[in-house]
Motif scaffolding. Structure first.
Motif, short mmCIF file in Angstrom:
data_model
loop_
_atom_site.label_atom_id
_atom_site.label_comp_id
_atom_site.label_asym_id
_atom_site.label_seq_id
_atom_site.Cartn_x
_atom_site.Cartn_y
_atom_site.Cartn_z
N ALA A 48 0.83 -1.21 0.00
CA ALA A 48 0.00 0.00 0.00
C ALA A 48 0.86 1.26 0.00
CB ALA A 48 -0.93 -0.01 1.21
N ILE A 49 1.92 1.26 0.80
CA ILE A 49 2.81 2.43 0.86
C ILE A 49 3.50 2.63 -0.49
CG2 ILE A 49 4.92 3.35 1.90
CD1 ILE A 49 4.07 1.92 4.51
N VAL A 50 3.99 1.54 -1.09
CA VAL A 50 4.62 1.64 -2.40
C VAL A 50 3.61 2.13 -3.44
CG1 VAL A 50 5.79 0.36 -4.25
CG2 VAL A 50 6.33 -0.15 -1.86
N GLY A 51 2.36 1.66 -3.34
CA GLY A 51 1.31 2.10 -4.26
C GLY A 51 1.02 3.58 -4.15
N ILE A 52 0.94 4.08 -2.91
CA ILE A 52 0.69 5.52 -2.69
C ILE A 52 1.85 6.34 -3.24
CG2 ILE A 52 0.44 7.32 -0.96
CD1 ILE A 52 -2.04 5.71 -1.22
N ALA A 53 3.09 5.90 -2.96
CA ALA A 53 4.27 6.62 -3.45
C ALA A 53 4.29 6.67 -4.97
CB ALA A 53 5.54 5.95 -2.93
N THR A 54 3.89 5.60 -5.60
CA THR A 54 3.84 5.55 -7.06
C THR A 54 2.77 6.50 -7.59
OG1 THR A 54 4.55 3.24 -7.00
CG2 THR A 54 3.58 4.03 -9.05
N ALA A 55 1.61 6.52 -6.94
CA ALA A 55 0.53 7.42 -7.35
C ALA A 55 0.97 8.87 -7.31
CB ALA A 55 -0.69 7.21 -6.46
N PHE A 56 1.78 9.20 -6.31
CA PHE A 56 2.22 10.59 -6.15
C PHE A 56 3.29 10.99 -7.16
CE2 PHE A 56 0.87 11.22 -1.41
CZ PHE A 56 -0.42 10.90 -1.77
N ARG A 57 3.75 9.99 -7.97
CA ARG A 57 4.67 10.30 -9.06
C ARG A 57 4.00 10.16 -10.43
NH1 ARG A 57 10.30 9.83 -8.43
NH2 ARG A 57 10.33 10.08 -10.69
N PHE A 58 2.75 9.73 -10.42
CA PHE A 58 2.03 9.46 -11.67
C PHE A 58 1.51 10.77 -12.25
CE2 PHE A 58 -1.12 7.77 -14.53
CZ PHE A 58 -0.64 6.51 -14.86
N SER A 59 1.75 11.00 -13.51
CA SER A 59 1.29 12.24 -14.13
C SER A 59 0.20 11.95 -15.16
CB SER A 59 2.46 12.95 -14.82
OG SER A 59 2.97 12.15 -15.86
N PRO A 60 -0.73 12.87 -15.37
CA PRO A 60 -1.80 12.67 -16.36
C PRO A 60 -1.26 12.42 -17.77
CG PRO A 60 -2.28 14.55 -14.96
CD PRO A 60 -0.88 14.15 -14.66
N GLU A 61 -0.06 12.97 -18.04
CA GLU A 61 0.51 12.80 -19.37
C GLU A 61 0.82 11.35 -19.68
OE1 GLU A 61 1.55 15.01 -17.14
OE2 GLU A 61 0.82 16.86 -18.06
N THR A 62 1.00 10.53 -18.62
CA THR A 62 1.35 9.13 -18.82
C THR A 62 0.30 8.39 -19.64
OG1 THR A 62 2.57 9.08 -16.74
CG2 THR A 62 1.90 6.97 -17.64
N ILE A 63 -0.97 8.68 -19.35
CA ILE A 63 -2.07 8.00 -20.05
C ILE A 63 -1.99 8.30 -21.54
CG2 ILE A 63 -4.57 7.83 -20.27
CD1 ILE A 63 -4.75 8.59 -17.30
N SER A 64 -1.75 9.54 -21.89
CA SER A 64 -1.68 9.90 -23.31
C SER A 64 -0.46 9.27 -23.96
CB SER A 64 -1.63 11.43 -23.47
OG SER A 64 -0.49 11.96 -22.84
N ILE A 65 0.64 9.13 -23.20
CA ILE A 65 1.85 8.50 -23.74
C ILE A 65 1.60 7.04 -24.08
CG2 ILE A 65 4.20 7.76 -23.20
CD1 ILE A 65 4.53 10.34 -21.61
N VAL A 66 0.94 6.32 -23.15
CA VAL A 66 0.64 4.90 -23.39
C VAL A 66 -0.27 4.76 -24.61
CG1 VAL A 66 -0.51 2.85 -22.46
CG2 VAL A 66 0.95 4.23 -20.99
N THR A 67 -1.25 5.65 -24.72
CA THR A 67 -2.15 5.61 -25.88
C THR A 67 -1.38 5.87 -27.17
OG1 THR A 67 -3.95 6.45 -24.50
CG2 THR A 67 -4.26 6.57 -26.86
N SER A 82 -2.85 -7.99 -7.21
CA SER A 82 -2.00 -7.21 -6.30
C SER A 82 -2.84 -6.12 -5.64
CB SER A 82 -0.81 -6.60 -7.06
OG SER A 82 0.14 -6.08 -6.17
N SER A 83 -3.91 -6.56 -4.95
CA SER A 83 -5.00 -5.68 -4.52
C SER A 83 -4.54 -4.50 -3.66
CB SER A 83 -6.05 -6.49 -3.76
OG SER A 83 -5.48 -7.14 -2.64
N ALA A 84 -3.64 -4.73 -2.71
CA ALA A 84 -3.21 -3.64 -1.84
C ALA A 84 -2.46 -2.57 -2.63
CB ALA A 84 -2.33 -4.17 -0.71
N PHE A 85 -1.61 -3.02 -3.54
CA PHE A 85 -0.83 -2.08 -4.34
C PHE A 85 -1.73 -1.28 -5.27
CE2 PHE A 85 1.45 -1.08 -8.27
CZ PHE A 85 2.51 -0.35 -7.78
N LEU A 86 -2.55 -1.98 -6.07
CA LEU A 86 -3.40 -1.29 -7.03
C LEU A 86 -4.50 -0.47 -6.36
CD1 LEU A 86 -3.86 -3.82 -9.97
CD2 LEU A 86 -2.43 -1.79 -9.87
N GLY A 87 -5.08 -1.03 -5.28
CA GLY A 87 -6.12 -0.31 -4.57
C GLY A 87 -5.60 1.01 -4.02
N SER A 88 -4.43 0.96 -3.38
CA SER A 88 -3.84 2.18 -2.81
C SER A 88 -3.40 3.14 -3.90
CB SER A 88 -2.64 1.81 -1.93
OG SER A 88 -3.06 1.02 -0.85
#
Length: 347
Positions: free
Chosen positions: A51-70, A200-206
């Motif tokens: 969960a902690i790793v998931g939160i830390a990752t979320a706080f580095r995730f940018s909206p631009e990432t979605i457009s890049i993957v697309t 990976s419910s705790a990671f993805l959920g967080s």
């Protein structure tokens, strides 16, 4: 836990790649071997760590990432298919050289979503104990080799003051309230991930809760480096103490073959990542860590440490993971049945 903290400090002091993950994991393995059997910890340990790793990752995730993957949808899908083919071929070689059944070899070789694959193994005609050990060994090797190799190939950044932040421009809040929000995101993420039955419910959920909170709040939130280290420690110690030496000895031939094949597979995945970098011009660190045979939490920790795009790595890894969960078991069953029929005809 004391041994894990001590070894974690030593690995971090030696500037080992993701030392707070690898150090406690090795400490856990040593402890399990000394005890003579796995020493499982309460499941809340791994849930909190992820969960902690998931939160830390979320706080580095940018909206631009979605457009890049697309934008890079076709090369991403192409690379996923290539890595899947490499993994299935590795599973075939494991069954031939390692003395395990075809379903066991294939399921043991599926990268990512290890817990889901192990849960499905018995129903798909595989040996669940062998699948568990070989999947565990694969994760162990990937988590150890990939960050180490990556850190040697690319210069490490100064992480003394590293925190995981959204872009500036938001109002800062006192650390007490910041940590309280992080704790709430972790708790809600663990509960929500379990309810939604996410892989990976705790990671993805967080991660989902953290992302929603981050984009919806007017405040600048952060996960301090020390808290991120705690998350890595919890994940590492939980993995390490589950090492089963007795069962590992019974599968010694398959384990030796697995070690060699996983190392070759990692090199193959690195080549795929390099070609993705050449084709898309995504930075090399992000490209190589986006295509690895599992170990998503360790890859996220490594890309965070090296300054790559954690959001893009997560997006590609999750795309592959979800693809594996959807088609992996059915494909494994189909291939195993066809090979069995071929063997019967040849006999």
């Amino acid at each position: 836990m004391t041994l894990a903290i001590l070894v974690g400090f030593i690995f971090d002091w030696l500037n080992f790649p993701v030392g707070w993950l690898l150090g406690p994991m090795i400490a856990g393995i040593i402890y399990a071997i000394i005890k003579g059997s796995p020493q499982p910890l309460p499941r809340i340990i791994i849930l909190l760590g992820k969960a902690i790793v998931g939160i830390a990752t979320a706080f580095r995730f940018s909206p631009e990432t979605i457009s890049i993957v697309t934008t890079y949808a076709f090369p991403v899908v192409g690379c996923i298919l290539i890595t899947a083919a490499l993994s299935m071929f590795k599973g075939y070689l494991l069954s031939v050289w390692g003395g395990v059944s075809r379903p066991t070899g294939f399921l043991a070789s599926i990268p990512g979503a290890a817990s889901a694959i192990v849960a499905m193994s018995e129903e798909l005609g595989a040996d669940p104990i062998a699948v568990t050990i070989l999947q565990y060994l694969r994760v162990l090797l990937v988590v150890f080799i990939v960050p180490t190799a990556t850190i040697l190939m690319f210069p490490a950044i100064d992480k003394t003051e590293t925190t995981f932040l959204l872009a500036s421009g938001k109002t800062t809040i006192p650390m007490f309230w910041n940590l309280l929000i992080v704790a709430g995101c972790c708790g809600l993420g663990i509960w929500g991930g379990k309810k939604l039955r996410l892989p990976s419910s705790a990671f993805l959920g967080s991660f989902i809760v953290g992302l929603t909170t981050l984009w919806g709040t007017p405040y600048q939130l952060q996960v301090p480096q020390w808290l991120f280290a705690v998350g890595l420690l919890l994940v590492g110690i939980f993995i390490g103490v589950q090492f089963d030496w007795e069962n590992a000895r019974k599968l010694w031939k398959a384990i030796l073959v697995e070690i060699v094949l996983v190392i070759i597979l990692i090199m193959g995945f690195f080549i795929v990542g390099y070609e993705f970098h050449q084709f898309t011009q995504v930075d090399l660190i992000t490209s190589m860590l986006s295509f690895t045979p599992g170990g998503i939490e360790a890859m996220i920790a490594t890309v965070n440490e090296l300054g790559g795009d954690a959001g893009l790595v997560l997006a590609i890894q999750l795309t592959r993971m979800l693809t594996i969960i959807l088609i992996g078991p059915g494909l494994t069953t189909l291939i195993a049945k066809r090979m069995k029929r071929t063997d019967i005809v040849s006999e």
